[in-house]
Design a protein around this motif. Structure first.
Motif, PDB file in Angstrom:
ATOM      1  N   GLU A  20       0.517  -0.881  -0.004  1.00  0.00           N
ATOM      2  CA  GLU A  20      -0.136  -0.160  -0.450  1.00  0.00           C
ATOM      3  C   GLU A  20       0.724   0.962   0.410  1.00  0.00           C
ATOM      4  O   GLU A  20       0.575   2.359  -0.594  1.00  0.00           O
ATOM      5  N   ALA A  21       2.264   1.026   0.803  1.00  0.00           N
ATOM      6  CA  ALA A  21       2.974   2.479   0.829  1.00  0.00           C
ATOM      7  C   ALA A  21       3.559   2.371  -0.912  1.00  0.00           C
ATOM      8  O   ALA A  21       3.346   3.360  -1.061  1.00  0.00           O
ATOM      9  N   ALA A  22       3.886   1.572  -1.412  1.00  0.00           N
ATOM     10  CA  ALA A  22       4.349   1.769  -2.717  1.00  0.00           C
ATOM     11  C   ALA A  22       3.489   2.396  -3.582  1.00  0.00           C
ATOM     12  O   ALA A  22       3.578   2.732  -4.362  1.00  0.00           O
ATOM     13  N   ARG A  23       2.634   1.588  -3.321  1.00  0.00           N
ATOM     14  CA  ARG A  23       0.458   2.088  -4.624  1.00  0.00           C
ATOM     15  C   ARG A  23       0.908   3.628  -4.380  1.00  0.00           C
ATOM     16  O   ARG A  23       0.397   4.024  -4.762  1.00  0.00           O
ATOM     17  N   ALA A  24       0.739   3.897  -2.450  1.00  0.00           N
ATOM     18  CA  ALA A  24       0.468   5.245  -2.834  1.00  0.00           C
ATOM     19  C   ALA A  24       1.698   6.236  -3.304  1.00  0.00           C
ATOM     20  O   ALA A  24       1.359   7.392  -3.432  1.00  0.00           O
ATOM     21  N   ARG A  25       2.854   5.703  -3.067  1.00  0.00           N
ATOM     22  CA  ARG A  25       4.191   6.184  -3.582  1.00  0.00           C
ATOM     23  C   ARG A  25       3.950   6.605  -5.107  1.00  0.00           C
ATOM     24  O   ARG A  25       4.202   7.635  -5.546  1.00  0.00           O
ATOM     25  N   ASP A  26       3.334   5.279  -5.841  1.00  0.00           N
ATOM     26  CA  ASP A  26       3.376   5.373  -7.251  1.00  0.00           C
ATOM     27  C   ASP A  26       2.022   6.525  -7.639  1.00  0.00           C
ATOM     28  O   ASP A  26       2.357   7.838  -8.603  1.00  0.00           O
ATOM     29  N   THR A  27       1.145   6.175  -6.674  1.00  0.00           N
ATOM     30  CA  THR A  27      -0.296   7.493  -6.832  1.00  0.00           C
ATOM     31  C   THR A  27       0.410   8.751  -7.111  1.00  0.00           C
ATOM     32  O   THR A  27      -0.144   9.487  -7.732  1.00  0.00           O
ATOM     33  N   ALA A  28       0.734   8.720  -5.859  1.00  0.00           N
ATOM     34  CA  ALA A  28       1.700  10.113  -5.478  1.00  0.00           C
ATOM     35  C   ALA A  28       2.163  10.693  -6.525  1.00  0.00           C
ATOM     36  O   ALA A  28       2.657  11.796  -7.206  1.00  0.00           O
ATOM     37  N   ALA A  29       3.405   9.547  -7.250  1.00  0.00           N
ATOM     38  CA  ALA A  29       4.116  10.468  -8.431  1.00  0.00           C
ATOM     39  C   ALA A  29       3.588  10.234  -9.307  1.00  0.00           C
ATOM     40  O   ALA A  29       3.735  11.347 -10.166  1.00  0.00           O
ATOM     41  N   SER A  30       2.737   9.157  -9.867  1.00  0.00           N
ATOM     42  CA  SER A  30       1.621   9.565 -10.706  1.00  0.00           C
ATOM     43  C   SER A  30       0.848  11.014 -10.982  1.00  0.00           C
ATOM     44  O   SER A  30       0.963  11.411 -11.703  1.00  0.00           O
ATOM     45  N   ARG A  31       0.564  11.200  -9.501  1.00  0.00           N
ATOM     46  CA  ARG A  31       0.359  12.646  -9.301  1.00  0.00           C
ATOM     47  C   ARG A  31       0.868  13.299  -9.201  1.00  0.00           C
ATOM     48  O   ARG A  31       0.235  15.492 -10.527  1.00  0.00           O
ATOM     49  N   ARG A  32       2.222  13.674  -9.291  1.00  0.00           N
ATOM     50  CA  ARG A  32       3.146  14.861  -8.944  1.00  0.00           C
ATOM     51  C   ARG A  32       3.344  14.980 -11.016  1.00  0.00           C
ATOM     52  O   ARG A  32       3.536  16.022 -10.873  1.00  0.00           O
ATOM     53  N   ARG A  33       3.345  13.586 -11.072  1.00  0.00           N
ATOM     54  CA  ARG A  33       3.866  13.701 -13.059  1.00  0.00           C
ATOM     55  C   ARG A  33       2.844  14.715 -13.782  1.00  0.00           C
ATOM     56  O   ARG A  33       2.848  15.357 -14.011  1.00  0.00           O
ATOM     57  N   SER A  34       1.549  14.137 -12.671  1.00  0.00           N
ATOM     58  CA  SER A  34       0.123  14.751 -13.858  1.00  0.00           C
ATOM     59  C   SER A  34       0.547  16.060 -13.763  1.00  0.00           C
ATOM     60  O   SER A  34      -0.135  16.614 -14.534  1.00  0.00           O
ATOM     61  N   ASP A  35       0.534  16.741 -12.222  1.00  0.00           N
ATOM     62  CA  ASP A  35       0.358  18.124 -11.597  1.00  0.00           C
ATOM     63  C   ASP A  35       1.445  18.679 -12.563  1.00  0.00           C
ATOM     64  O   ASP A  35       0.925  19.751 -13.345  1.00  0.00           O
ATOM     65  N   ALA A  36       2.354  18.294 -12.238  1.00  0.00           N
ATOM     66  CA  ALA A  36       4.030  18.703 -13.687  1.00  0.00           C
ATOM     67  C   ALA A  36       3.031  19.425 -14.559  1.00  0.00           C
ATOM     68  O   ALA A  36       3.151  19.766 -15.379  1.00  0.00           O
ATOM     69  N   ALA A  37       2.715  18.228 -16.037  1.00  0.00           N
ATOM     70  CA  ALA A  37       2.401  18.405 -16.689  1.00  0.00           C
ATOM     71  C   ALA A  37       1.281  19.414 -16.913  1.00  0.00           C
ATOM     72  O   ALA A  37       1.408  20.130 -17.600  1.00  0.00           O
ATOM     73  N   HIS A  38       0.224  18.954 -16.445  1.00  0.00           N
ATOM     74  CA  HIS A  38      -0.855  20.269 -16.490  1.00  0.00           C
ATOM     75  C   HIS A  38       0.208  21.784 -16.207  1.00  0.00           C
ATOM     76  O   HIS A  38      -0.404  22.351 -17.301  1.00  0.00           O
ATOM     77  N   LEU A  39       1.141  21.665 -14.872  1.00  0.00           N
ATOM     78  CA  LEU A  39       1.724  22.656 -15.089  1.00  0.00           C
ATOM     79  C   LEU A  39       1.886  23.097 -16.095  1.00  0.00           C
ATOM     80  O   LEU A  39       2.638  24.851 -16.159  1.00  0.00           O
ATOM     81  N   ALA A  40       3.151  22.484 -16.622  1.00  0.00           N
ATOM     82  CA  ALA A  40       3.647  22.926 -18.104  1.00  0.00           C
ATOM     83  C   ALA A  40       2.836  23.479 -19.370  1.00  0.00           C
ATOM     84  O   ALA A  40       2.794  24.156 -19.554  1.00  0.00           O
ATOM     85  N   ALA A  41       1.504  22.671 -19.461  1.00  0.00           N
ATOM     86  CA  ALA A  41       1.061  23.324 -20.612  1.00  0.00           C
ATOM     87  C   ALA A  41      -0.231  24.248 -20.133  1.00  0.00           C
ATOM     88  O   ALA A  41      -0.063  25.057 -20.748  1.00  0.00           O
ATOM     89  N   ARG A  42      -0.179  24.688 -18.911  1.00  0.00           N
ATOM     90  CA  ARG A  42      -1.198  26.022 -18.224  1.00  0.00           C
ATOM     91  C   ARG A  42       0.179  26.993 -19.051  1.00  0.00           C
ATOM     92  O   ARG A  42       0.084  27.883 -19.106  1.00  0.00           O
ATOM     93  N   LEU A  43       1.370  26.634 -18.638  1.00  0.00           N
ATOM     94  CA  LEU A  43       2.815  27.280 -17.702  1.00  0.00           C
ATOM     95  C   LEU A  43       2.632  27.773 -19.732  1.00  0.00           C
ATOM     96  O   LEU A  43       2.855  29.031 -20.164  1.00  0.00           O
ATOM     97  N   LEU A  44       3.560  26.740 -20.714  1.00  0.00           N
ATOM     98  CA  LEU A  44       3.160  27.007 -22.171  1.00  0.00           C
ATOM     99  C   LEU A  44       2.233  27.483 -22.538  1.00  0.00           C
ATOM    100  O   LEU A  44       2.399  28.371 -23.579  1.00  0.00           O
ATOM    101  N   ARG A  45       0.797  26.815 -21.924  1.00  0.00           N
ATOM    102  CA  ARG A  45      -0.633  28.443 -22.637  1.00  0.00           C
ATOM    103  C   ARG A  45      -0.782  29.956 -22.991  1.00  0.00           C
ATOM    104  O   ARG A  45      -0.786  30.038 -23.177  1.00  0.00           O
ATOM    105  N   GLY A  46      -0.064  29.676 -21.261  1.00  0.00           N
ATOM    106  CA  GLY A  46       0.439  31.672 -21.123  1.00  0.00           C
ATOM    107  C   GLY A  46       1.285  31.473 -21.969  1.00  0.00           C
ATOM    108  O   GLY A  46       1.200  33.142 -21.785  1.00  0.00           O
TER     109      GLY A  46
END
Length: 148
Positions: A20-46
């Motif tokens: 569960e800790a590994a899955r939470a880490r993977d989920t958090a990392a995936s969420r961070r990557r997704s957030d970073a991608a969204h942020l990068a896309a938002r910055l790029l759009r800006g």
């Protein structure tokens, strides 16, 4: 067999917090990557929006410059078109004045030539008389010299 199964189940259960800790880490990392991608896309759009607005401003400024230059050129062309008849008229007047000067100079020369001719005729006659007299004086002198 049931005990072996129960042992494996307990071993899996013991690994459950780790999984569960590994899955939470993977989920958090995936969420961070997704957030970073969204942020990068938002910055790029800006950034793209900023660049578009900057380009639009540059286009507007360039259009204004072209419009100013166009108006200046158009004004010069109209001024030239409007002044061309006057310039042509002025050139004709200058040509007429030059032609009149040439005609007046030709008349002056003709009158001077006529004066010279009119003055030369009496002088020519006087010179012929004088030459005739000189010729007679010379003949008389030569005749007197020959007899002496």
């Amino acid at each position: 067999a049931a005990r072996a199964k129960l042992g494996r189940l307990r071993a899996s259960e013991a690994r459950l917090p780790e999984l569960e800790a590994a899955r939470a880490r993977d989920t958090a990392a995936s969420r961070r990557r997704s957030d970073a991608a969204h942020l990068a896309a938002r910055l790029l759009r800006g950034h793209v929006a900023e660049e578009r607005s900057r380009l639009a401003a540059l286009r507007g400024a360039a259009f204004q410059e072209v419009e100013v230059v166009w108006k200046h050129v158009e004004q010069q062309v109209w001024e030239q078109l409007l002044t061309m008849p006057y310039q042509a008229q002025e050139m004709q007047e200058v040509r007429r004045a030059e032609e009149e000067q040439e005609e007046s100079r030709a008349e002056e020369i003709a009158s001077e030539e006529a004066w010279v001719v009119s003055m030369s005729q009496p002088l020519e006659q006087a010179l012929r008389l004088q030459l005739g007299n000189i010729g007679e004086v010379l003949r008389a002198f030569l005749a007197a010299s020959a007899t002496a």
